[in-house]
Design a protein around this motif. Structure first.
Motif, PDB file in Angstrom:
ATOM      1  N   SER A  86      30.775  54.661 -59.182  1.00  0.00           N
ATOM      2  CA  SER A  86      30.103  53.730 -59.940  1.00  0.00           C
ATOM      3  C   SER A  86      28.941  52.791 -59.138  1.00  0.00           C
ATOM      4  N   ALA A  87      28.914  53.090 -58.023  1.00  0.00           N
ATOM      5  CA  ALA A  87      27.691  52.412 -57.311  1.00  0.00           C
ATOM      6  C   ALA A  87      26.308  53.153 -57.548  1.00  0.00           C
ATOM      7  N   ALA A  88      26.461  54.560 -57.915  1.00  0.00           N
ATOM      8  CA  ALA A  88      25.433  55.421 -58.148  1.00  0.00           C
ATOM      9  C   ALA A  88      25.518  56.310 -58.907  1.00  0.00           C
ATOM     10  N   LYS A  89      24.702  56.690 -60.091  1.00  0.00           N
ATOM     11  CA  LYS A  89      25.069  57.784 -61.080  1.00  0.00           C
ATOM     12  C   LYS A  89      24.950  59.231 -60.482  1.00  0.00           C
ATOM     13  N   ASP A  90      24.086  59.356 -59.523  1.00  0.00           N
ATOM     14  CA  ASP A  90      23.819  60.721 -58.808  1.00  0.00           C
ATOM     15  C   ASP A  90      23.608  60.463 -57.349  1.00  0.00           C
ATOM     16  N   ALA A  91      23.320  61.760 -56.632  1.00  0.00           N
ATOM     17  CA  ALA A  91      23.005  61.845 -55.023  1.00  0.00           C
ATOM     18  C   ALA A  91      22.013  60.943 -54.789  1.00  0.00           C
ATOM     19  N   ARG A  92      20.829  61.111 -55.590  1.00  0.00           N
ATOM     20  CA  ARG A  92      19.546  60.498 -55.447  1.00  0.00           C
ATOM     21  C   ARG A  92      19.845  58.847 -55.323  1.00  0.00           C
ATOM     22  N   GLU A  93      20.131  58.490 -56.390  1.00  0.00           N
ATOM     23  CA  GLU A  93      20.638  56.948 -56.326  1.00  0.00           C
ATOM     24  C   GLU A  93      21.700  56.536 -55.550  1.00  0.00           C
ATOM     25  N   ALA A  94      22.543  57.454 -54.974  1.00  0.00           N
ATOM     26  CA  ALA A  94      23.505  57.075 -53.900  1.00  0.00           C
ATOM     27  C   ALA A  94      22.638  56.840 -52.410  1.00  0.00           C
ATOM     28  N   LEU A  95      21.452  57.628 -52.290  1.00  0.00           N
ATOM     29  CA  LEU A  95      20.688  57.334 -51.247  1.00  0.00           C
ATOM     30  C   LEU A  95      20.089  56.060 -51.065  1.00  0.00           C
ATOM     31  N   ARG A  96      19.562  55.711 -52.446  1.00  0.00           N
ATOM     32  CA  ARG A  96      19.093  54.243 -52.552  1.00  0.00           C
ATOM     33  C   ARG A  96      20.175  53.217 -52.287  1.00  0.00           C
ATOM     34  N   TYR A  97      21.204  53.516 -52.838  1.00  0.00           N
ATOM     35  CA  TYR A  97      22.482  52.414 -52.768  1.00  0.00           C
ATOM     36  C   TYR A  97      22.932  52.212 -51.207  1.00  0.00           C
ATOM     37  N   PHE A  98      23.067  53.161 -50.553  1.00  0.00           N
ATOM     38  CA  PHE A  98      23.243  53.043 -49.093  1.00  0.00           C
ATOM     39  C   PHE A  98      22.114  52.623 -48.232  1.00  0.00           C
ATOM     40  N   SER A  99      20.838  52.938 -48.686  1.00  0.00           N
ATOM     41  CA  SER A  99      19.611  52.298 -48.002  1.00  0.00           C
ATOM     42  C   SER A  99      19.795  50.724 -48.205  1.00  0.00           C
ATOM     43  N   LEU A 100      19.836  50.260 -49.404  1.00  0.00           N
ATOM     44  CA  LEU A 100      20.092  48.692 -49.635  1.00  0.00           C
ATOM     45  C   LEU A 100      21.179  48.103 -49.056  1.00  0.00           C
ATOM     46  N   GLN A 101      22.375  48.774 -49.087  1.00  0.00           N
ATOM     47  CA  GLN A 101      23.561  48.220 -48.367  1.00  0.00           C
ATOM     48  C   GLN A 101      23.377  48.047 -47.032  1.00  0.00           C
ATOM     49  N   TRP A 102      22.759  49.025 -46.344  1.00  0.00           N
ATOM     50  CA  TRP A 102      22.662  49.043 -44.882  1.00  0.00           C
ATOM     51  C   TRP A 102      21.765  47.942 -44.508  1.00  0.00           C
ATOM     52  N   GLN A 103      20.455  47.941 -45.377  1.00  0.00           N
ATOM     53  CA  GLN A 103      19.591  46.736 -45.021  1.00  0.00           C
ATOM     54  C   GLN A 103      20.349  45.257 -45.206  1.00  0.00           C
ATOM     55  N   LEU A 104      21.114  45.127 -46.121  1.00  0.00           N
ATOM     56  CA  LEU A 104      21.919  43.850 -46.338  1.00  0.00           C
ATOM     57  C   LEU A 104      23.044  43.748 -45.120  1.00  0.00           C
ATOM     58  N   LYS A 105      23.384  44.890 -44.823  1.00  0.00           N
ATOM     59  CA  LYS A 105      24.503  44.740 -43.498  1.00  0.00           C
ATOM     60  C   LYS A 105      23.818  44.274 -42.294  1.00  0.00           C
ATOM     61  N   ALA A 106      22.562  45.012 -42.116  1.00  0.00           N
ATOM     62  CA  ALA A 106      21.839  44.525 -40.989  1.00  0.00           C
ATOM     63  C   ALA A 106      21.479  42.922 -40.819  1.00  0.00           C
ATOM     64  N   ASP A 107      20.986  42.679 -42.309  1.00  0.00           N
ATOM     65  CA  ASP A 107      20.571  41.261 -42.404  1.00  0.00           C
ATOM     66  C   ASP A 107      21.568  40.156 -42.013  1.00  0.00           C
ATOM     67  N   MET A 136      13.609  59.430 -48.257  1.00  0.00           N
ATOM     68  CA  MET A 136      14.311  60.528 -48.967  1.00  0.00           C
ATOM     69  C   MET A 136      14.588  60.307 -50.358  1.00  0.00           C
ATOM     70  N   HIS A 137      15.001  59.115 -50.792  1.00  0.00           N
ATOM     71  CA  HIS A 137      15.187  59.001 -52.035  1.00  0.00           C
ATOM     72  C   HIS A 137      13.777  58.825 -53.217  1.00  0.00           C
ATOM     73  N   ASP A 138      12.900  58.435 -52.248  1.00  0.00           N
ATOM     74  CA  ASP A 138      11.645  58.476 -53.050  1.00  0.00           C
ATOM     75  C   ASP A 138      10.883  59.471 -53.001  1.00  0.00           C
ATOM     76  N   ASN A 139      10.980  60.396 -52.128  1.00  0.00           N
ATOM     77  CA  ASN A 139      10.640  61.572 -52.086  1.00  0.00           C
ATOM     78  C   ASN A 139      11.065  62.770 -53.290  1.00  0.00           C
ATOM     79  N   ASP A 140       9.825  62.862 -54.210  1.00  0.00           N
ATOM     80  CA  ASP A 140      10.015  63.484 -55.413  1.00  0.00           C
ATOM     81  C   ASP A 140      10.336  65.176 -55.027  1.00  0.00           C
ATOM     82  N   GLN A 141       9.713  65.728 -53.900  1.00  0.00           N
ATOM     83  CA  GLN A 141       9.849  67.028 -53.923  1.00  0.00           C
ATOM     84  C   GLN A 141      11.042  67.332 -53.451  1.00  0.00           C
ATOM     85  N   LEU A 142      11.936  66.566 -52.856  1.00  0.00           N
ATOM     86  CA  LEU A 142      13.223  66.825 -52.270  1.00  0.00           C
ATOM     87  C   LEU A 142      14.200  66.895 -53.577  1.00  0.00           C
ATOM     88  N   TRP A 143      13.738  66.278 -54.809  1.00  0.00           N
ATOM     89  CA  TRP A 143      14.747  66.205 -55.947  1.00  0.00           C
ATOM     90  C   TRP A 143      14.030  67.028 -56.864  1.00  0.00           C
TER      91      TRP A 143
END
Length: 148
Positions: A86-107, A136-143
């Motif tokens: 439920s945190a992300a609709k697809d793999a690309r959004e899951a990358l963004r979710y983990f990215s944001l979560q890890w930034q929050l954890k580091a903070d 990677m999330h932001d790289n349209d070529q990967l997706w």
């Protein structure tokens, strides 16, 4: 040497590269299963059509667990982590979710004033990997081949 000047791989080199990728995938898969089990989540099946492999950096798995819930699990050259689907609709959004979560954890780690070297190193690792995931999330070529 530019990309165009590189010689094509021989059949043996191609076979070895494929073998190495399969070994890497298997290791990531085992790490993902182990991570879920350590969190008390027993994996039932992997949903391959939604899982993605960005070798050798990360693998993103979608698991159906025995508890009936689905989870994203990220493994590879980064901390292994998981989240409910439920945190992300697809793999690309899951990358963004983990990215944001890890930034929050580091903070959170840095804001506690903890100066334990291990904790600071871990926070810096999270920040570094979070930036990489977001790129990677932001790289349209990967997706490019993903369904819209």
């Amino acid at each position: 040497m530019t990309q165009q000047e590189k010689k094509p791989l021989t059949a043996e080199q191609q076979a070895e590269a494929e073998k190495q990728q399969l070994l890497w995938q298997r290791e990531c898969f085992q790490n993902a299963q182990k991570h879920l089990a350590e969190k008390g989540i027993l994996p039932k099946t992997v949903i391959e059509k939604d899982s993605r492999f960005l070798a050798p950096l990360c693998a993103l798995w979608k698991f159906k667990a025995q508890n009936g819930k689905d989870y994203w699990v990220i493994t590879g050259r980064l901390p292994t982590d998981h989240a409910q689907v439920s945190a992300a609709k697809d793999a690309r959004e899951a990358l963004r979710y983990f990215s944001l979560q890890w930034q929050l954890k580091a903070d959170q780690i840095m804001s506690t004033g903890v100066r334990d070297k291990t904790q600071v190193d871990f926070a810096n690792l999270l920040i570094n990997r979070a930036h990489g995931l977001y790129e990677m999330h932001d790289n349209d070529q990967l997706w490019a081949n993903e369904p819209k």
